[in-house]
Design a protein around this motif. Sequence first.
Motif, PDB file in Angstrom:
ATOM      1  N   ALA A  84       6.997   4.689  -0.250  1.00 58.91           N
ATOM      2  CA  ALA A  84       8.140   4.074   0.428  1.00 58.91           C
ATOM      3  C   ALA A  84       8.834   3.064  -0.487  1.00 58.91           C
ATOM      4  O   ALA A  84      10.070   2.973  -0.512  1.00 58.91           O
ATOM      5  CB  ALA A  84       7.687   3.389   1.714  1.00 58.91           C
ATOM      6  N   LYS A 143       0.812  -1.219   0.000  1.00 55.40           N
ATOM      7  CA  LYS A 143       0.000   0.000   0.000  1.00 55.40           C
ATOM      8  C   LYS A 143       0.845   1.268   0.000  1.00 55.40           C
ATOM      9  O   LYS A 143       0.460   2.274  -0.607  1.00 55.40           O
ATOM     10  CB  LYS A 143      -0.936  -0.010   1.208  1.00 55.40           C
ATOM     11  N   ASP A 144       1.986   1.237   0.663  1.00 56.89           N
ATOM     12  CA  ASP A 144       2.822   2.431   0.754  1.00 56.89           C
ATOM     13  C   ASP A 144       3.760   2.486  -0.453  1.00 56.89           C
ATOM     14  O   ASP A 144       4.942   2.154  -0.372  1.00 56.89           O
ATOM     15  CB  ASP A 144       3.615   2.440   2.059  1.00 56.89           C
TER      16      ASP A 144
END
Length: 231
Positions: free
Chosen positions: A157, A153-154
């Motif tokens: 990052a 989801k990130d």
Amino acid sequence: MSLRRVGILGGMGPEATVLLMRKVLDSVKARDDADHIPLIVDQNPQVPSRIAFLIEKRGEDPAPVLAAMARQLQDAGAEALAMPCNTAHHFVPSICAATTVPFLDMVAAATAKAVDLVRGAGTVGILASPAVRKIGLFDRAFTGSGVTPLYAKDEAATLAAIRQIKSGGDLDQARAALRQASQELLDRGAKVQMIACTEFSLIAEATAPGVRSFDTLDTLVGLITAFAQGA
């Protein structure tokens, strides 16, 4: 043994290309130099950014550059082509249209391996550039297999970690980011995960404990070795 020559569309990134070559060398039980697989490598870091073109909608289309590289490799004697960059497989139709030799498809081989590991309907975690999700590269490949790809989801990052690796930055930070993404996918049910960015191949050991992971780059090594040896 007569070995067939494989052309490598490289430079995306340069270290990933060198890693592929190292893995191909290690895959052969050689008694002499002549036992090793012959490669023609176009180490071209000037291929336009796939991330810029596919995610940020700016910059030059990589397809014509990749097609030109493929033609040059074929003209130089390559009997098949391979490319150690998952995202760049989006441009495989342009490569194949420009050449007549086989293309050794890392994405197709990795998808088949994931389906075998999942053994039926289920999920597989994809540790990759956000561009891979955006273009649906593995979503198309898994169509009809019963396997659903999941992505971290990130994505900011994940992308930052890829850029750290490309720039020779803090690999410990990149490993931490990869481990966190892997853990998040595991928490969502993806016990089988694939390293689907060849920058992450350089830190492939940094998946979460309890994950059954494999590296798409290793599937490409298998394809190259099998083709070259006539298997």
